[in-house]
Design a protein around this motif. Structure first.
Motif, PDB file in Angstrom:
ATOM      1  N   ARG A  56      60.091  94.511  -4.545  1.00 53.99           N
ATOM      2  CA  ARG A  56      61.321  92.741  -3.102  1.00 53.99           C
ATOM      3  C   ARG A  56      61.947  93.406  -2.752  1.00 53.99           C
ATOM      4  O   ARG A  56      62.432  93.302  -1.311  1.00 53.99           O
ATOM      5  CB  ARG A  56      60.950  91.775  -3.734  1.00 53.99           C
ATOM      6  N   ASP A  57      63.013  94.162  -3.307  1.00 48.99           N
ATOM      7  CA  ASP A  57      64.391  94.669  -2.380  1.00 48.99           C
ATOM      8  C   ASP A  57      63.622  95.655  -1.487  1.00 48.99           C
ATOM      9  O   ASP A  57      64.684  95.347  -0.305  1.00 48.99           O
ATOM     10  CB  ASP A  57      64.946  95.301  -3.834  1.00 48.99           C
ATOM     11  N   LEU A  58      62.963  96.708  -1.829  1.00 47.48           N
ATOM     12  CA  LEU A  58      62.748  97.448  -0.529  1.00 47.48           C
ATOM     13  C   LEU A  58      62.240  96.790   0.653  1.00 47.48           C
ATOM     14  O   LEU A  58      61.831  97.703   1.359  1.00 47.48           O
ATOM     15  CB  LEU A  58      62.242  98.837  -1.119  1.00 47.48           C
ATOM     16  N   ALA A  59      61.174  95.534   0.194  1.00 45.63           N
ATOM     17  CA  ALA A  59      60.534  95.071   1.452  1.00 45.63           C
ATOM     18  C   ALA A  59      61.591  94.592   2.648  1.00 45.63           C
ATOM     19  O   ALA A  59      60.876  94.877   3.728  1.00 45.63           O
ATOM     20  CB  ALA A  59      59.711  93.912   0.537  1.00 45.63           C
ATOM     21  N   GLY A  60      62.846  94.167   1.733  1.00 49.47           N
ATOM     22  CA  GLY A  60      63.689  94.085   2.723  1.00 49.47           C
ATOM     23  C   GLY A  60      64.109  94.925   3.585  1.00 49.47           C
ATOM     24  O   GLY A  60      65.051  94.621   4.903  1.00 49.47           O
ATOM     25  N   LEU A  61      63.933  96.078   3.425  1.00 52.88           N
ATOM     26  CA  LEU A  61      64.514  97.620   4.522  1.00 52.88           C
ATOM     27  C   LEU A  61      63.228  97.719   5.673  1.00 52.88           C
ATOM     28  O   LEU A  61      63.348  98.074   5.974  1.00 52.88           O
ATOM     29  CB  LEU A  61      64.283  98.624   3.580  1.00 52.88           C
ATOM     30  N   GLY A  62      62.362  96.500   5.421  1.00 56.51           N
ATOM     31  CA  GLY A  62      61.062  96.978   6.755  1.00 56.51           C
ATOM     32  C   GLY A  62      60.175  97.909   5.752  1.00 56.51           C
ATOM     33  O   GLY A  62      60.172  97.247   4.337  1.00 56.51           O
ATOM     34  N   HIS A  63      59.337  97.842   6.355  1.00 58.82           N
ATOM     35  CA  HIS A  63      57.604  98.188   5.551  1.00 58.82           C
ATOM     36  C   HIS A  63      57.785 100.475   5.688  1.00 58.82           C
ATOM     37  O   HIS A  63      57.269 100.516   6.801  1.00 58.82           O
ATOM     38  CB  HIS A  63      56.361  97.555   6.215  1.00 58.82           C
ATOM     39  N   LEU A  64      58.234 100.761   4.594  1.00 55.40           N
ATOM     40  CA  LEU A  64      58.289 101.675   4.047  1.00 55.40           C
ATOM     41  C   LEU A  64      57.171 102.183   3.454  1.00 55.40           C
ATOM     42  O   LEU A  64      56.946 103.297   3.091  1.00 55.40           O
ATOM     43  CB  LEU A  64      59.705 102.016   3.941  1.00 55.40           C
ATOM     44  N   GLY A  65      56.578 101.439   2.507  1.00 57.03           N
ATOM     45  CA  GLY A  65      55.911 102.155   1.765  1.00 57.03           C
ATOM     46  C   GLY A  65      53.851 101.872   1.955  1.00 57.03           C
ATOM     47  O   GLY A  65      53.890 101.160   2.148  1.00 57.03           O
ATOM     48  N   ARG A  66      53.285 103.090   1.062  1.00 54.00           N
ATOM     49  CA  ARG A  66      51.816 102.857   1.527  1.00 54.00           C
ATOM     50  C   ARG A  66      50.868 102.239   0.164  1.00 54.00           C
ATOM     51  O   ARG A  66      51.769 102.922  -0.815  1.00 54.00           O
ATOM     52  CB  ARG A  66      51.438 103.542   2.264  1.00 54.00           C
ATOM     53  N   THR A  75      62.828 109.123   4.220  1.00 50.31           N
ATOM     54  CA  THR A  75      62.569 107.998   4.368  1.00 50.31           C
ATOM     55  C   THR A  75      63.440 106.622   3.644  1.00 50.31           C
ATOM     56  O   THR A  75      63.902 106.347   4.758  1.00 50.31           O
ATOM     57  CB  THR A  75      61.102 107.412   5.142  1.00 50.31           C
ATOM     58  N   LEU A  76      63.074 106.677   2.663  1.00 49.84           N
ATOM     59  CA  LEU A  76      63.892 105.688   1.827  1.00 49.84           C
ATOM     60  C   LEU A  76      65.092 105.831   1.222  1.00 49.84           C
ATOM     61  O   LEU A  76      65.951 104.956   1.218  1.00 49.84           O
ATOM     62  CB  LEU A  76      62.729 105.320   0.766  1.00 49.84           C
ATOM     63  N   GLN A  77      65.570 107.129   1.771  1.00 49.10           N
ATOM     64  CA  GLN A  77      66.675 107.266   1.821  1.00 49.10           C
ATOM     65  C   GLN A  77      67.207 107.109   3.036  1.00 49.10           C
ATOM     66  O   GLN A  77      68.702 106.954   2.819  1.00 49.10           O
ATOM     67  CB  GLN A  77      66.986 108.891   1.308  1.00 49.10           C
ATOM     68  N   GLN A  78      67.682 107.689   3.810  1.00 48.82           N
ATOM     69  CA  GLN A  78      67.984 106.815   5.207  1.00 48.82           C
ATOM     70  C   GLN A  78      67.776 105.361   5.048  1.00 48.82           C
ATOM     71  O   GLN A  78      68.577 104.691   6.163  1.00 48.82           O
ATOM     72  CB  GLN A  78      67.257 108.122   5.977  1.00 48.82           C
ATOM     73  N   ALA A  79      66.590 104.979   4.979  1.00 50.90           N
ATOM     74  CA  ALA A  79      67.406 103.312   5.133  1.00 50.90           C
ATOM     75  C   ALA A  79      68.098 102.574   3.912  1.00 50.90           C
ATOM     76  O   ALA A  79      68.353 101.876   4.205  1.00 50.90           O
ATOM     77  CB  ALA A  79      65.186 102.780   4.248  1.00 50.90           C
ATOM     78  N   ILE A  80      67.934 102.989   3.444  1.00 45.92           N
ATOM     79  CA  ILE A  80      69.016 102.752   2.347  1.00 45.92           C
ATOM     80  C   ILE A  80      70.270 102.821   2.335  1.00 45.92           C
ATOM     81  O   ILE A  80      71.682 102.223   2.237  1.00 45.92           O
ATOM     82  CB  ILE A  80      68.649 103.434   0.734  1.00 45.92           C
ATOM     83  N   SER A  81      70.624 104.215   2.870  1.00 43.71           N
ATOM     84  CA  SER A  81      72.320 104.488   3.617  1.00 43.71           C
ATOM     85  C   SER A  81      72.210 103.700   4.599  1.00 43.71           C
ATOM     86  O   SER A  81      73.437 103.378   4.748  1.00 43.71           O
ATOM     87  CB  SER A  81      71.792 106.216   3.391  1.00 43.71           C
ATOM     88  N   GLN A  82      71.494 103.957   5.396  1.00 44.82           N
ATOM     89  CA  GLN A  82      71.712 102.718   6.625  1.00 44.82           C
ATOM     90  C   GLN A  82      72.283 101.215   6.609  1.00 44.82           C
ATOM     91  O   GLN A  82      73.140 100.666   6.713  1.00 44.82           O
ATOM     92  CB  GLN A  82      70.670 102.801   7.219  1.00 44.82           C
ATOM     93  N   ALA A  83      71.080 100.727   5.412  1.00 40.56           N
ATOM     94  CA  ALA A  83      71.592  99.155   5.146  1.00 40.56           C
ATOM     95  C   ALA A  83      72.942  99.569   4.178  1.00 40.56           C
ATOM     96  O   ALA A  83      73.616  98.197   4.229  1.00 40.56           O
ATOM     97  CB  ALA A  83      70.325  99.200   4.026  1.00 40.56           C
ATOM     98  N   LEU A  84      73.307 100.831   2.954  1.00 40.33           N
ATOM     99  CA  LEU A  84      75.099 100.386   3.051  1.00 40.33           C
ATOM    100  C   LEU A  84      75.495 101.086   3.861  1.00 40.33           C
ATOM    101  O   LEU A  84      76.857 101.042   3.530  1.00 40.33           O
ATOM    102  CB  LEU A  84      74.580 101.346   1.079  1.00 40.33           C
ATOM    103  N   GLY A  85      75.464 101.054   5.080  1.00 39.09           N
ATOM    104  CA  GLY A  85      76.433 101.479   6.318  1.00 39.09           C
ATOM    105  C   GLY A  85      76.750 102.686   5.997  1.00 39.09           C
ATOM    106  O   GLY A  85      78.232 103.589   5.937  1.00 39.09           O
TER     107      GLY A  85
END
Length: 216
Positions: A56-66, A75-85
């Motif tokens: 659920r947490d990662l779903a808020g970052l976009g469709h990143l997993g399959r 890709t997940l590192q980049q998405a979380i880093s971007q979310a955290l600024g």
């Protein structure tokens, strides 16, 4: 206080945001070991979260997993880093160069997480000019200039309780929008400024309570 800025992670809940650094830490370790993909079950195991909460947490970052394939680590590192600024290094100012401030200034993990300690300030003339980590202690009178020059928006406060509110007022007036406060006092700040409080004595008392519960 709630930060009203609309950053990349603005739509995420507070509990989700609080868990993201743990996910990022685990992903960094996985990337360092050469892991390219990770399943939600494995990432949950590494972070202590349940797989359902993690998804659920990662779903808020976009469709990143399959399903059946997992998440691409980079890709997940980049998405979380971007979310955290943290896509670009964030400058951080530290006020307080005593025992606690010195320990924080010497912590080597900031840069690995996109944070750069750019200034350390104190009111004690005996500490001015001393080195704390890679930074030389400046007089507290230079606080506003230090914030302006570094363009910092984050600050750590390792100051006595009596000085905490006045220091926070100066930091906010200088442009700081995020405060990590180690003084055991509730700070009053304007809307749009976030405060995270770390009261070490309270945390130890909570640990003592849980330890007492486990006694036979």
């Amino acid at each position: 206080m709630t930060d009203t800025g609309r950053g990349p992670g603005a739509g995420l809940s507070r509990p989700t945001v609080a868990r993201l650094p743990g996910y990022l830490r685990a992903l960094s370790a996985l990337a360092g070991s050469g892991t390219v993909r990770v399943s939600s079950a494995e990432l949950a195991r590494l972070t202590g979260a349940s797989a359902a909460v993690l998804r659920r947490d990662l779903a808020g970052l976009g469709h990143l997993g399959r399903r059946g394939v997992g998440y691409p680590v980079a890709t997940l590192q980049q998405a979380i880093s971007q979310a955290l600024g943290l896509v670009q290094d964030q400058s951080v100012v530290l006020v307080g160069a005593g025992h606690l401030g010195s320990a924080l200034a010497g912590y080597t993990g900031f840069e690995d997480r996109g944070l750069r300690l750019c200034a350390v300030l104190d009111s004690d003339p005996r500490l001015i000019g001393q080195r704390r980590g890679a930074v030389v202690v400046q007089p507290i009178d230079e606080l506003e200039d230090a914030v302006t020059t570094s363009r910092a928006r984050l600050a750590i406060m390792a100051v006595p309780t009596a000085a905490a509110q006045s220091v926070a007022d100066r930091l906010v007036a200088a442009g700081i929008r995020g405060l990590l406060n180690f003084a055991p006092v509730d700070l009053v700040v304007p809307a749009g400024v976030s405060v995270r409080a770390v009261d070490l004595s309270t945390e130890l008392q909570i640990l003592a309570f849980h330890q007492a519960e486990l006694r036979p």
